[in-house]
Scaffold this active site. Structure first.
Site, PDB file in Angstrom:
ATOM      1  N   LYS A  35      17.695  61.222  45.347  1.00  0.00           N
ATOM      2  CA  LYS A  35      16.405  60.535  45.145  1.00  0.00           C
ATOM      3  C   LYS A  35      16.022  59.791  46.421  1.00  0.00           C
ATOM      4  CE  LYS A  35      18.951  56.644  43.186  1.00  0.00           C
ATOM      5  NZ  LYS A  35      19.391  55.971  41.948  1.00  0.00           N
ATOM      6  N   TYR A 252      10.654  35.315  68.354  1.00  0.00           N
ATOM      7  CA  TYR A 252       9.749  34.537  67.494  1.00  0.00           C
ATOM      8  C   TYR A 252      10.472  33.346  66.893  1.00  0.00           C
ATOM      9  CZ  TYR A 252       6.165  38.177  67.528  1.00  0.00           C
ATOM     10  OH  TYR A 252       5.193  39.062  67.904  1.00  0.00           O
TER      11      TYR A 252
HETATM   12  C1  LIG Z   1      20.849  56.154  41.939  1.00  0.00           C
HETATM   13  C2  LIG Z   1      21.613  56.566  40.738  1.00  0.00           C
HETATM   14  C3  LIG Z   1      22.923  57.056  40.848  1.00  0.00           C
HETATM   15  C4  LIG Z   1      23.704  57.081  42.153  1.00  0.00           C
HETATM   16  O1  LIG Z   1      24.236  55.794  42.379  1.00  0.00           O
HETATM   17  P1  LIG Z   1      25.155  55.487  43.671  1.00  0.00           P
HETATM   18  O2  LIG Z   1      25.559  54.071  43.492  1.00  0.00           O
HETATM   19  O3  LIG Z   1      24.281  55.678  44.853  1.00  0.00           O
HETATM   20  O4  LIG Z   1      26.283  56.441  43.617  1.00  0.00           O
HETATM   21  C5  LIG Z   1      23.548  57.524  39.698  1.00  0.00           C
HETATM   22  N1  LIG Z   1      22.916  57.475  38.502  1.00  0.00           N
HETATM   23  C6  LIG Z   1      21.669  56.990  38.354  1.00  0.00           C
HETATM   24  C7  LIG Z   1      21.043  56.941  37.018  1.00  0.00           C
HETATM   25  C8  LIG Z   1      20.982  56.501  39.459  1.00  0.00           C
HETATM   26  O5  LIG Z   1      19.750  55.998  39.314  1.00  0.00           O
END
Ligand SMILES: *Cc1c(COP(=O)(O)O)cnc(C)c1O
Length: 356
Positions: A35, A252
């Site tokens: 994702k 800054y």
């Molecule tokens: C993002 C996500 C994962 C992966 O999690 P990590 O901590 O990056 O391994 C697994 N399951 C769901 C439902 C997620 O949203």
């Protein structure tokens, strides 16, 4: 000359990290979580490097369609299901798997038509209190699903809130195991932290994300100790050098004051590239492979560094913001955040250089 910042993506590291996941969960199928544009690494080349995965998980329909159109035939799971009924058309067209976490989504599935059946991951809320049905609703959810003509396999799914922390998964796992679970339903529970630390959560499908990109999900164990290799190295270069006097302020707000005469460098990387503005003076950074620290506030397009440990450095010297030689977790800690946020924050204007 083009601006020297780049994110180098090492595909062989993805292959290595997938193998680490396989070895940790040898009896489970792997849904690689890609994702958010593969956590900022770029969707399609990451999916290709991870093509030995049994499936992919994404958030948006657009990402799922891009994968199908690029020829990926593995299972593709939409992690939050669909957001509107009209999206169901695309789901059935591309034979995607769905998370279902509301009764509205079940109604949308019921009205959908397709030649192939659609597999459903029922999201159960076992204690994180984000998405999912309450455990006691499971019988009702299952009977509602039975009215959907195109229902395929049903997989029970939950997500852990503290798999990466001291609390672990015990309480949520107990809730899951106490479910009144009809015979034969498959299960998917584990994120990266649970893949690596809690074999009792592995079940049929594991869902590693961050570990595939070579970052450790834990505060107390490094990626290297877990056998993970960093996939993204954010690189840039020194674009200016300043000799400053004791008492001079840097950047800054003038938040850093030199206590002696010193040489400082200016690096072409700022918060508009995705580097965290909250990284305080002292955040580690590599120049010519040598570790030094940032000075003062990060600007939109630049940040300043201490050249004291590397007096020979000139304009053009290579800089590593994170990645090979400097873990993204370490930089994240200095910015009071987590590696996930830094990787996902890579800005469009930072070009990806993909290496095999
Ligand atoms: C993002 C996500 C994962 C992966 O999690 P990590 O901590 O990056 O391994 C697994 N399951 C769901 C439902 C997620 O949203």
């Amino acid at each position: 000359m083009t601006r020297p910042i780049q994110a180098v993506i090492q595909l062989s590291a993805l292959v290595n990290n997938l193998l680490v996941a396989r070895q940790a969960a040898p009896d489970s199928k792997i849904i690689s979580v890609i994702k958010a544009n593969a956590y900022g690494h770029g969707l399609l080349h990451v999916a290709k490097a991870l093509e030995e995965s049994d499936g992919f998980a994404v958030l948006s329909l657009q990402e799922a369609v891009r994968l199908r159109e690029a020829g990926f035939t593995q299972r593709i799971l939409l992690l939050e299901g669909v957001f509107t009924e009209t999206e169901m058309v695309t789901v059935t067209e591309h034979c995607l798997s769905l998370v279902i976490h509301t009764y509205e989504q079940i109604a949308w599935l019921r009205h959908a038509w397709a030649a192939q059946r659609i597999d459903v991951f029922i999201k159960l809320n076992t204690g994180m209190h984000r998405l999912g049905f309450a455990p006691q609703e499971l019988p009702q959810v299952l009977s509602a699903l039975q009215t959907c003509p195109i229902l395929g396999r049903v997989i029970l799914m939950t997500h852990f809130a503290t798999a990466d922390e001291g609390e672990g998964v015990r309480e949520q796992l107990a809730v899951f195991q106490e479910l009144n679970r009809p015979h034969g339903l498959l299960a998917s529970l584990a994120n990266s932290a649970a893949v690596l630390r809690y074999p009792e959560t592995h079940a049929d499908w594991v869902r590693p994300g961050i570990m595939l990109y070579g970052a450790s999900p834990f505060n107390d164990v490094s990626a290297a100790e877990l056998g993970l290799e960093p996939v993204m190295t954010l690189r840039s270069a020194v674009i200016a050098v300043q000799q400053i006097k004791a008492g001079a302020h840097v950047g800054y707000g003038g938040t850093f004051t030199a206590d002696a005469d010193m040489r400082i460098g200016v690096v072409a990387c700022g918060y508009a590239d995705g580097y965290p503005r909250h990284a305080a003076t002292g955040t580690p950074i590599l120049v010519d492979g040598i570790r030094t620290r940032t000075l003062g506030r990060v600007s939109m397009d630049m940040l300043m560094i201490d050249l004291t440990p590397i007096p020979h450095v000139e304009i053009g010297a290579p800089v590593t913001l994170w990645g090979e030689g400097l873990s993204v977790e370490e930089v994240a800690r200095a910015a009071c955040t987590i590696s996930y946020e830094l990787l996902c924050a890579r800005a469009e204007r930072v070009p990806l250089i993909v290496l095999n």
